[in-house]
Scaffold this motif. Structure first.
Motif, PDB file in Angstrom:
ATOM      1  N   LEU A  84       7.367  19.600 -45.771  1.00  0.00           N
ATOM      2  CA  LEU A  84       7.167  19.246 -44.369  1.00  0.00           C
ATOM      3  C   LEU A  84       5.714  18.875 -44.160  1.00  0.00           C
ATOM      4  CD1 LEU A  84       8.454  19.064 -41.543  1.00  0.00           C
ATOM      5  CD2 LEU A  84       7.755  21.442 -41.167  1.00  0.00           C
ATOM      6  N   GLY A  85       5.482  17.742 -43.533  1.00  0.00           N
ATOM      7  CA  GLY A  85       4.119  17.301 -43.256  1.00  0.00           C
ATOM      8  C   GLY A  85       3.711  16.146 -44.149  1.00  0.00           C
ATOM      9  N   PRO A  86       2.503  15.595 -43.939  1.00  0.00           N
ATOM     10  CA  PRO A  86       2.016  14.516 -44.804  1.00  0.00           C
ATOM     11  C   PRO A  86       2.026  14.965 -46.256  1.00  0.00           C
ATOM     12  CG  PRO A  86       0.600  14.747 -42.876  1.00  0.00           C
ATOM     13  CD  PRO A  86       1.544  15.917 -42.858  1.00  0.00           C
ATOM     14  N   THR A 110       9.855  14.251 -37.936  1.00  0.00           N
ATOM     15  CA  THR A 110      10.705  14.678 -39.036  1.00  0.00           C
ATOM     16  C   THR A 110      11.729  15.671 -38.504  1.00  0.00           C
ATOM     17  OG1 THR A 110       8.933  14.418 -40.657  1.00  0.00           O
ATOM     18  CG2 THR A 110      10.755  15.859 -41.262  1.00  0.00           C
ATOM     19  N   ARG A 111      12.989  15.488 -38.876  1.00  0.00           N
ATOM     20  CA  ARG A 111      14.020  16.430 -38.456  1.00  0.00           C
ATOM     21  C   ARG A 111      14.078  17.590 -39.445  1.00  0.00           C
ATOM     22  NH1 ARG A 111      17.556  11.711 -37.268  1.00  0.00           N
ATOM     23  NH2 ARG A 111      17.648  11.485 -35.009  1.00  0.00           N
ATOM     24  N   ILE A 112      14.029  18.812 -38.932  1.00  0.00           N
ATOM     25  CA  ILE A 112      14.189  20.000 -39.764  1.00  0.00           C
ATOM     26  C   ILE A 112      15.654  20.411 -39.708  1.00  0.00           C
ATOM     27  CG2 ILE A 112      13.438  22.372 -40.159  1.00  0.00           C
ATOM     28  CD1 ILE A 112      10.847  21.717 -38.741  1.00  0.00           C
ATOM     29  N   VAL A 113      16.292  20.457 -40.884  1.00  0.00           N
ATOM     30  CA  VAL A 113      17.735  20.656 -40.927  1.00  0.00           C
ATOM     31  C   VAL A 113      18.079  21.779 -41.901  1.00  0.00           C
ATOM     32  CG1 VAL A 113      18.180  18.236 -40.386  1.00  0.00           C
ATOM     33  CG2 VAL A 113      18.043  18.960 -42.778  1.00  0.00           C
ATOM     34  N   ASP A 143      11.975  11.616 -43.532  1.00  0.00           N
ATOM     35  CA  ASP A 143      12.681  11.653 -42.252  1.00  0.00           C
ATOM     36  C   ASP A 143      13.259  13.028 -41.964  1.00  0.00           C
ATOM     37  OD1 ASP A 143      12.146   8.983 -41.943  1.00  0.00           O
ATOM     38  OD2 ASP A 143      14.069   8.306 -42.715  1.00  0.00           O
ATOM     39  N   ILE A 144      13.611  13.762 -43.034  1.00  0.00           N
ATOM     40  CA  ILE A 144      14.200  15.083 -42.846  1.00  0.00           C
ATOM     41  C   ILE A 144      13.566  16.081 -43.805  1.00  0.00           C
ATOM     42  CG2 ILE A 144      16.417  14.233 -42.008  1.00  0.00           C
ATOM     43  CD1 ILE A 144      17.544  14.696 -44.755  1.00  0.00           C
ATOM     44  N   SER A 145      13.645  17.347 -43.443  1.00  0.00           N
ATOM     45  CA  SER A 145      13.127  18.435 -44.271  1.00  0.00           C
ATOM     46  C   SER A 145      14.052  19.632 -44.101  1.00  0.00           C
ATOM     47  CB  SER A 145      11.707  18.805 -43.846  1.00  0.00           C
ATOM     48  OG  SER A 145      11.270  19.983 -44.495  1.00  0.00           O
ATOM     49  N   CYS A 146      14.347  20.303 -45.212  1.00  0.00           N
ATOM     50  CA  CYS A 146      15.209  21.495 -45.165  1.00  0.00           C
ATOM     51  C   CYS A 146      14.372  22.742 -44.922  1.00  0.00           C
ATOM     52  CB  CYS A 146      15.948  21.667 -46.488  1.00  0.00           C
ATOM     53  SG  CYS A 146      17.391  20.638 -46.649  1.00  0.00           S
ATOM     54  N   ASP A 147      14.782  23.553 -43.966  1.00  0.00           N
ATOM     55  CA  ASP A 147      14.183  24.872 -43.784  1.00  0.00           C
ATOM     56  C   ASP A 147      14.932  25.839 -44.693  1.00  0.00           C
ATOM     57  OD1 ASP A 147      13.224  27.325 -43.032  1.00  0.00           O
ATOM     58  OD2 ASP A 147      13.235  26.893 -40.889  1.00  0.00           O
ATOM     59  N   MET A 148      14.271  26.254 -45.779  1.00  0.00           N
ATOM     60  CA  MET A 148      14.919  27.107 -46.773  1.00  0.00           C
ATOM     61  C   MET A 148      14.516  28.572 -46.638  1.00  0.00           C
ATOM     62  SD  MET A 148      16.782  24.957 -48.584  1.00  0.00           S
ATOM     63  CE  MET A 148      17.052  25.554 -50.248  1.00  0.00           C
ATOM     64  N   SER A 149      13.890  28.918 -45.532  1.00  0.00           N
ATOM     65  CA  SER A 149      13.453  30.305 -45.360  1.00  0.00           C
ATOM     66  C   SER A 149      14.623  31.265 -45.200  1.00  0.00           C
ATOM     67  CB  SER A 149      12.532  30.422 -44.143  1.00  0.00           C
ATOM     68  OG  SER A 149      13.224  30.058 -42.955  1.00  0.00           O
TER      69      SER A 149
END
Length: 473
Positions: A14-16, A148-151, A64-70
């Motif tokens: 997530l992020g640049p 960016t969508r967090i999915v 465009d998207i990023s997974c939140d794996m926490s």
């Protein structure tokens, strides 16, 4: 033969993009040109590789998207929480109770991707904005004004990917923390597939004092397993190749096949960077250092040098500033405290975080010159990027930096404070002193990412002795 590229590290970013993520994105973009290619992510719950559609892979590469794996267990099972062994439904219920904010953000992101034209999106985005912390809002912001969508993982991951004979699976860079190489290798061997690992360096093993003990253990365990289990390593410099060979010899472990493929670089001089410089910076009136702030990058040396140049009046007379561009990393609280609050620096020392690509190009193009004092690198993308912009460069001799920079830059010992002070003072006072290095940089020819990506994929797909070789035309 079929190319299989694992996107787990990119999907979690997530992020640049920092250096390693940039490498992964360029190489994965090149993979789309392969005749047969498949994409995967590692599912830490079922501990299997799952399919990623080409469309989803393109969105991951583009950021465009990023997974939140926490919400998921540690893939390598080194840091286990009490609920990581719970059934999936029970853990998801617990997450909804203890992490409702993050659950809502991911569900809004998933809804937005499934329903891009929904009239409710504006309302949901306002809720998302309220739920996010300030640093999260900065990380999701993109150059074009979009977000960016967090999915959740299930948005990205499809069915289990079953490896087949002839598959060549490529793992890249951060997989030591995001996947389980033992599980993946076992699956590859049972299927008759080959495992190829792109390894940037083994610096955490060589210099554990620059990292947290937990990360050193995790990385060391990964490298030891990868040496035993991988069919081929792709390495990025002669220095890293030697380091890996010496480490394997020390352990008495037989190495897999080694392939050397140097990294690429953006076509910087052809890019057009429009817009304004960040507040407080003027063209040709700042020195640029691009790097994550972490112990290995040696920000402390530059801060010591800069303090001397402030105290002797060099900075005031020249109007020059020193700009650090990069995220804050680990074990740097003291450095950050000085950076943001030491009275000697005033406004002459600047830190820019979460800088997008367009702004980074602008910063390179308008800098007076660039510096890179890192103690040790397996390659060193920022010094190559500086030369590609035609900028005079003072870099260190640590690791592969001198190998990569060659005679195009001035390379100094990363412990030589006096040498760095004299060189920087001379280049600040007299632009003519750095002119010869600007001329060398103007002639510097960087490898393109297209070439590096093509060669990396060729190295990945090269047949092994136990595989049938295609007939020559």
């Amino acid at each position: 033969m079929r190319l299989v590229v694992d996107l787990t590290s990119m999907a979690r970013w997530l992020g640049p993009p920092v250096g390693l993520v940039r490498v992964q994105r360029h190489y994965t973009a090149a993979a789309f040109k392969a005749a047969e290619v498949a994409f995967t992510v590692f599912d830490p719950i079922e501990r299997v590789l799952r399919q990623v559609s080409p469309q989803m892979a393109a969105e991951i590469i583009a950021g465009d998207i990023s997974c939140d794996m926490s919400f998921y267990p540690d893939p390598a099972r080194i840091k286990m929480r009490f609920y990581d062994r719970w059934p999936n439904w029970a853990r998801r219920l617990l997450m909804a109770i203890i992490k409702p904010r993050r659950v809502l953000i991911t569900e809004i992101g998933a809804f937005g991707r499934r329903n891009p034209g929904s009239p409710f999106l504006g309302f949901l985005k306002r809720i998302e904005n309220r739920l996010m912390k300030e640093n999260e809002r900065r990380q999701v912001a993109r150059e074009d004004g979009s977000r960016t969508r967090i999915v959740p993982l299930q948005t990205v991951a499809g069915d289990k990917y079953n490896l087949s004979p002839g598959d060549h699976l490529l793992l890249m860079n951060s997989d030591w923390v995001h996947t389980d190489v033992a599980v993946i290798s076992r699956e590859a061997r049972s299927a008759g597939a080959k495992l190829i690992v792109l390894l940037n360096d083994i610096i955490p093993i060589q210099f554990p004092e620059w990292y947290k003990p937990h990360d050193v253990k995790r990385f060391t365990d990964y490298v030891k397993l990868a040496i035993r289990l991988a069919d081929r390593f792709i390495l990025t410099s002669r220095r890293v190749t030697t380091d890996v060979e010496e480490y394997a010899a020390k352990l008495g472990i037989h190495l897999p096949e080694l392939r050397l493929v140097p990294l690429g670089c953006d076509s910087a001089r052809k890019s057009k960077a429009d817009g304004r410089l960040p507040d407080g910076l003027e063209t040709d009136r700042y020195i640029l250092f691009v790097s994550t702030i972490e112990p290995r990058k040696n920000h402390s040396l530059l801060m010591d040098v800069w303090r001397r140049l402030v105290l002797d009046g060099t900075v005031a007379r020249s109007g020059m500033k020193l700009a650090f561009v990069g995220r804050s990393g680990w074990m740097v609280d003291e450095v950050l405290a000085k950076l943001h609050g030491h009275p000697d620096y005033g406004s002459s020392l600047v830190h820019l975080d979460n800088v997008d690509d367009a702004t980074l190009s602008l910063l390179y193009r308008n800098s007076a010159f660039c510096v890179y004092p890192s103690f040790y690198e397996g390659y060193g993308l920022p010094p190559v990027e500086a030369l590609a912009f035609g900028k005079a460069l003072i870099a260190s001799t640590g690791g592969a930096i001198a190998e990569v920079v060659g005679s195009s830059g001035l390379c100094l010992d990363p412990f030589d404070v006096e040498g760095w002070e004299n060189a920087m003072r001379g280049w600040i006072i007299s632009p003519a002193a750095r002119a010869p290095y600007e001329a060398k940089a103007a002639e510097f020819v960087a490898r393109s990412w297209e070439q590096a990506g093509r060669e990396t994929l060729e190295a990945t797909l090269a047949p092994f002795a136990d595989e049938a070789r295609p007939p020559r035309e």
